[in-house]
Design an enzyme around this catalytic site. Structure first.
Site, PDB file in Angstrom:
ATOM      1  N   ASP A  49     -19.615 -18.764  -8.013  1.00 15.78           N
ATOM      2  CA  ASP A  49     -20.192 -18.914  -8.954  1.00 15.78           C
ATOM      3  C   ASP A  49     -19.584 -18.735 -10.227  1.00 15.78           C
ATOM      4  O   ASP A  49     -19.932 -19.594 -11.236  1.00 15.78           O
ATOM      5  CB  ASP A  49     -21.607 -18.112  -9.009  1.00 15.78           C
ATOM      6  CG  ASP A  49     -22.812 -18.787  -8.033  1.00 15.78           C
ATOM      7  OD1 ASP A  49     -22.555 -19.576  -7.477  1.00 15.78           O
ATOM      8  OD2 ASP A  49     -23.861 -17.937  -7.737  1.00 15.78           O
ATOM      9  N   ARG A  80      -7.819 -13.636  -5.017  1.00 15.95           N
ATOM     10  CA  ARG A  80      -7.989 -13.206  -3.960  1.00 15.95           C
ATOM     11  C   ARG A  80      -9.036 -12.170  -4.080  1.00 15.95           C
ATOM     12  O   ARG A  80      -9.317 -11.256  -5.025  1.00 15.95           O
ATOM     13  CB  ARG A  80      -6.684 -12.480  -3.818  1.00 15.95           C
ATOM     14  CG  ARG A  80      -6.923 -11.768  -2.432  1.00 15.95           C
ATOM     15  CD  ARG A  80      -5.316 -11.265  -1.770  1.00 15.95           C
ATOM     16  NE  ARG A  80      -4.628 -10.351  -2.604  1.00 15.95           N
ATOM     17  CZ  ARG A  80      -3.579  -9.713  -2.347  1.00 15.95           C
ATOM     18  NH1 ARG A  80      -2.952 -10.427  -0.999  1.00 15.95           N
ATOM     19  NH2 ARG A  80      -2.752  -8.991  -2.752  1.00 15.95           N
ATOM     20  N   HIS A 102      -6.038  -5.658  -4.978  1.00 14.54           N
ATOM     21  CA  HIS A 102      -4.846  -4.451  -5.256  1.00 14.54           C
ATOM     22  C   HIS A 102      -4.937  -4.223  -7.048  1.00 14.54           C
ATOM     23  O   HIS A 102      -4.125  -3.627  -7.226  1.00 14.54           O
ATOM     24  CB  HIS A 102      -3.594  -4.758  -5.110  1.00 14.54           C
ATOM     25  CG  HIS A 102      -3.389  -4.520  -3.263  1.00 14.54           C
ATOM     26  ND1 HIS A 102      -3.975  -3.526  -2.740  1.00 14.54           N
ATOM     27  CD2 HIS A 102      -3.219  -5.532  -2.417  1.00 14.54           C
ATOM     28  CE1 HIS A 102      -3.709  -3.757  -1.417  1.00 14.54           C
ATOM     29  NE2 HIS A 102      -3.443  -5.005  -1.297  1.00 14.54           N
ATOM     30  N   GLU A 131      -2.191 -10.789   8.093  1.00 15.45           N
ATOM     31  CA  GLU A 131      -1.336  -9.550   7.543  1.00 15.45           C
ATOM     32  C   GLU A 131      -1.478  -8.246   8.469  1.00 15.45           C
ATOM     33  O   GLU A 131      -1.341  -7.284   7.794  1.00 15.45           O
ATOM     34  CB  GLU A 131      -1.905  -9.251   6.109  1.00 15.45           C
ATOM     35  CG  GLU A 131      -3.157  -9.256   5.981  1.00 15.45           C
ATOM     36  CD  GLU A 131      -3.637  -8.893   4.341  1.00 15.45           C
ATOM     37  OE1 GLU A 131      -2.624  -8.536   3.527  1.00 15.45           O
ATOM     38  OE2 GLU A 131      -4.743  -9.184   3.999  1.00 15.45           O
ATOM     39  N   ASP A 135       1.612  -5.674   4.173  1.00 15.77           N
ATOM     40  CA  ASP A 135       0.565  -5.076   5.184  1.00 15.77           C
ATOM     41  C   ASP A 135       1.024  -5.314   6.710  1.00 15.77           C
ATOM     42  O   ASP A 135       0.736  -4.639   7.505  1.00 15.77           O
ATOM     43  CB  ASP A 135      -0.794  -5.571   4.973  1.00 15.77           C
ATOM     44  CG  ASP A 135      -1.607  -4.797   3.776  1.00 15.77           C
ATOM     45  OD1 ASP A 135      -1.522  -3.402   3.796  1.00 15.77           O
ATOM     46  OD2 ASP A 135      -2.030  -5.511   2.920  1.00 15.77           O
TER      47      ASP A 135
END
Length: 281
Positions: A97, A83, A58, A162, A188
């Site tokens: 990576d 996230r 977000h 969620e 959510d």
């Protein structure tokens, strides 16, 4: 002789018996960092929280921004967690990576989704992660001894429950081999239950607690997002192992609102230091 480097801890290292004992048995606590500014991230990382969750779902964060934040955190004790925007094998490879050792994958609604996330974080033959350790910060450009054979033990995979569908499948999701923990997103979840914006509705709270119980039963660790202190404590009392208690942008928003309310009120209105802010979290 080349330098041989050790790797930093990942999120699952917070939940070993030794780590819990070092904290006096208390649950772990952390916060979102969403601004993308490395200085803000460094300020938060040096505050004493157990982890910081760099949020690319977000927030407008790209690979270079996340890399800068990981570097800003490297000298401090808070564990960096990232996230993803969603479950994408290419993004998982790139984030790993970069040196992100702890990933949160949002919107995992089934055991099949969780299995796909596990495949994404593992090298073949178990998974599909592309091999590029000589080019990547994750292996410190092949200065981490035996990185390719040890990568699975160095990475923490957290899947996010969620949705109402995910709540019903929480036990099966948590049971997937390779899932280390579960993070519950009440916002959510509330929306999927037809209760958008009502994260503290009794039905939402009950659903979160059902997930906490199911995940704990599986032997995995479980956390939840809860900015209100009383709500966070309620989830901890219900058995949550960690709680996400704030966000850099929310702290800035509420703090600046408090200053404006205290010092910039219209003429004739009595305001002063200590006036309650307009918003809350």
């Amino acid at each position: 002789m080349p330098i041989r480097l050790a790797v930093q801890p990942s999120l699952k290292d917070l939940f070993t018996e030794a780590a819990r004992a070092e904290r006096g048995g208390r649950p772990a606590a952390g916060m979102f960092v969403s601004s993308g500014d490395p200085t803000v991230t460094e300020i938060c990382a040096s505050a004493g929280l157990d982890y910081l969750l760099i949020d690319a779902e977000h927030s407008p964060l790209g690979l270079e921004t996340i890399l800068a934040q990981l570097r800003a955190m490297a000298g401090y004790g808070s564990i960096p967690v990232v996230r993803l925007p969603g479950l994408d094998e290419v993004l998982v490879k790139q984030y790993l990576d970069l040196g992100a050792q702890s990933l949160v994958v949002p919107m995992v609604n089934s055991a099949a989704d969780a299995e796909a996330a596990v495949r994404a974080v593992h090298y073949p033959p178990r998974g599909v992660r592309g091999v590029g350790s000589a080019l990547a910060r994750s292996a410190r450009w092949n200065r981490v001894p035996d990185y390719l054979s040890r990568a699975a033990e160095l990475v923490t995979l957290v899947v996010q429950v969620e949705s109402a569908a995910a709540v019903g499948s929480a036990a099966q999701i948590a049971a997937v081999d390779g899932v280390d923990g579960v993070f519950v997103g009440p916002s959510d979840l509330a929306a999927s239950m037809g209760l958008i914006g009502q994260q503290t509705h009794p039905d939402v709270v009950a659903a979160v607690k059902d997930v906490v119980a199911a995940v704990r039963q599986s032997g995995k660790f479980v956390g939840v997002n809860a900015f209100a202190r009383s709500q966070a404590q309620d989830y901890l009392d219900a058995g949550a192992d960690f709680v996400n208690v704030g966000a850099d942008v929310a702290l800035l928003a509420r703090g600046t609102e408090a200053l404006a309310d205290a010092w910039c009120a219209p003429a004739g209105e009595e305001q002063g230091p200590g006036t309650a802010p307009r918003g809350s979290y």
